[in-house]
Motif scaffolding. Structure first.
Motif, PDB file in Angstrom:
ATOM      1  N   VAL A   3       0.840  -0.873  -0.111  1.00  0.00           N
ATOM      2  CA  VAL A   3      -0.184  -0.187   0.287  1.00  0.00           C
ATOM      3  C   VAL A   3       1.077   1.316   0.177  1.00  0.00           C
ATOM      4  CG1 VAL A   3      -2.070   1.155   1.264  1.00  0.00           C
ATOM      5  CG2 VAL A   3      -2.163  -1.379   1.348  1.00  0.00           C
ATOM      6  N   ASP A   4       0.836   1.864  -1.462  1.00  0.00           N
ATOM      7  CA  ASP A   4       1.536   3.268  -1.150  1.00  0.00           C
ATOM      8  C   ASP A   4       0.793   4.274  -0.686  1.00  0.00           C
ATOM      9  OD1 ASP A   4       3.051   5.044  -2.002  1.00  0.00           O
ATOM     10  OD2 ASP A   4       3.185   5.112  -3.802  1.00  0.00           O
ATOM     11  N   THR A   5       1.400   4.997   0.508  1.00  0.00           N
ATOM     12  CA  THR A   5       0.536   5.783   1.398  1.00  0.00           C
ATOM     13  C   THR A   5       1.238   7.422   0.409  1.00  0.00           C
ATOM     14  OG1 THR A   5       2.312   6.068   3.268  1.00  0.00           O
ATOM     15  CG2 THR A   5       0.611   4.690   3.028  1.00  0.00           C
ATOM     16  N   HIS A   6       1.706   7.710  -0.334  1.00  0.00           N
ATOM     17  CA  HIS A   6       2.087   8.417   0.115  1.00  0.00           C
ATOM     18  C   HIS A   6       2.440   9.034  -2.248  1.00  0.00           C
ATOM     19  CE1 HIS A   6       3.997  12.349   1.813  1.00  0.00           C
ATOM     20  NE2 HIS A   6       4.372  12.389   0.313  1.00  0.00           N
ATOM     21  N   LEU A   7       1.423   9.182  -2.831  1.00  0.00           N
ATOM     22  CA  LEU A   7       1.259   9.448  -4.255  1.00  0.00           C
ATOM     23  C   LEU A   7       1.212  10.783  -4.559  1.00  0.00           C
ATOM     24  CD1 LEU A   7       1.806   8.431  -7.255  1.00  0.00           C
ATOM     25  CD2 LEU A   7      -0.243   7.658  -7.023  1.00  0.00           C
ATOM     26  N   HIS A   8       2.207  11.364  -5.349  1.00  0.00           N
ATOM     27  CA  HIS A   8       1.438  12.908  -5.567  1.00  0.00           C
ATOM     28  C   HIS A   8       1.416  12.779  -7.455  1.00  0.00           C
ATOM     29  CE1 HIS A   8       3.304  14.929  -2.104  1.00  0.00           C
ATOM     30  NE2 HIS A   8       4.498  14.065  -2.086  1.00  0.00           N
ATOM     31  N   ASP A 235       6.347   8.552  -2.309  1.00  0.00           N
ATOM     32  CA  ASP A 235       7.184   9.831  -3.077  1.00  0.00           C
ATOM     33  C   ASP A 235       6.956   9.821  -4.005  1.00  0.00           C
ATOM     34  OD1 ASP A 235       6.587  12.786  -1.713  1.00  0.00           O
ATOM     35  OD2 ASP A 235       9.378  12.278  -0.998  1.00  0.00           O
ATOM     36  N   TRP A 236       5.891   9.943  -4.993  1.00  0.00           N
ATOM     37  CA  TRP A 236       6.299   9.400  -6.095  1.00  0.00           C
ATOM     38  C   TRP A 236       5.979  10.760  -6.546  1.00  0.00           C
ATOM     39  CZ3 TRP A 236       3.421  10.371 -10.796  1.00  0.00           C
ATOM     40  CH2 TRP A 236       4.359   9.716 -11.512  1.00  0.00           C
ATOM     41  N   PRO A 237       6.550  11.682  -7.792  1.00  0.00           N
ATOM     42  CA  PRO A 237       7.742  11.548  -8.413  1.00  0.00           C
ATOM     43  C   PRO A 237       9.142  11.967  -7.653  1.00  0.00           C
ATOM     44  CG  PRO A 237       6.635  13.622  -8.704  1.00  0.00           C
ATOM     45  CD  PRO A 237       5.476  12.786  -7.829  1.00  0.00           C
TER      46      PRO A 237
END
Length: 279
Positions: A3-8, A235-237
């Motif tokens: 689970v990615d909790t930090h996509l921008h 934290d992408w990108p």
């Protein structure tokens, strides 16, 4: 699975991002499609969108835009951490609007780009307290010397769940561990704060970092908070500044090589699912 909790996501045709002009490497569109193609290959199955510090006039439009994307067939988007302005009188009404939107899982106000005094204002603090009992989290993004400011907020609102982003943003490139290390140990004593193991590759020397470079920072964060109070984020990108999504996922797996299956699952998936009530 992760689970990615930090996509921008960045879409300059729809939203305005004043800060992007100062970061040429990120001053372009970064779409969900571009992210998803790579994310699915490395095991990401659910994603939370993290606000991107848009122009204040675009805050609610950003959340609405991501919600539309979440409705597309096969979308991994499970919710949004929305931007907010607790220092403003309109926050209470804004909070009520977002509480009516189950897609919103929490809030963030970027604090390392504003004067330290902002989070010390009475209106800001009163509005943070309003989050108590709502089930909505508040992400803290601060520099190491500002962690005491984050501690003050956690102490002020003990019934609010805070999430400390990016392992407290350590200066990995500079090899600095103090006072970051001491501050992380202190904030971890607050049971209403969890830590996000996210995007630390962006704070290392992009041409020279290795897993060994990252290990002291990631391991101290996990040791301080414990396996039940850590979540993972890409934290992408922003992580592309230090190698990209696949590189960060590979580094994460290397950093977790000695842990148990249960510990790995809690960090990568289970804790986030529980905290944000994700399916």
């Amino acid at each position: 699975m992760i689970v990615d909790t930090h996509l921008h996501l960045i879409d300059r045709s729809v939203l305005r991002y004043p800060w992007l002009a100062g970061v040429p490497a990120l001053d372009r569109d970064f779409s969900y499609g571009e992210y998803a193609g790579e994310a699915q290959r490395v095991g990401v199955e659910r994603v939370l969108h993290m606000e991107v510090d848009v122009d204040p006039a675009d805050i609610e439009a950003e959340t609405a835009r991501v919600k539309v994307l979440s409705r597309q067939a096969g979308s991994m988007l499970a919710g949004a951490i929305a931007s907010c302005r607790p220092e403003e009188t309109g926050f209470a009404a804004y909070l009520e609007r977002q509480r009516a939107n189950p897609f919103v899982k929490g809030f963030r106000r970027v604090l390392h780009v504003v004067p330290d005094e902002l989070s010390e204002g009475p209106l800001f603090r009163d509005n943070i307290k309003r989050l108590g009992g709502t089930g909505l989290t508040f992400d803290l993004v601060v520099l190491p010397h500002q962690i005491p400011k984050a501690i003050a907020l956690a102490d002020l609102a003990p019934d609010v769940q805070f999430v400390l982003d990016h392992c407290g943003v350590p200066d990995i490139k500079g090899g600095a561990e103090h006072p970051w290390r001491e501050h992380m140990s202190e904030i971890a004593r607050r049971p209403n704060v969890i830590a996000k193991i996210s995007g630390v590759v962006a704070y290392a020397d992009p041409g020279n970092w290795t897993v060994k470079t990252l290990r002291p920072y990631v391991e101290h964060t996990i040791a301080a908070f414990g396996w039940d109070r850590v979540v993972w984020g890409s934290d992408w990108p922003v992580c592309t500044l230090g190698g990209g999504l696949s590189t960060w996922v590979a580094a994460t797996h290397a950093l977790l090589a000695g842990c148990s299956i249960s510990e790995r699952n809690r960090l990568l998936s289970a804790n986030a699912r529980k905290l944000w009530r994700l399916a």
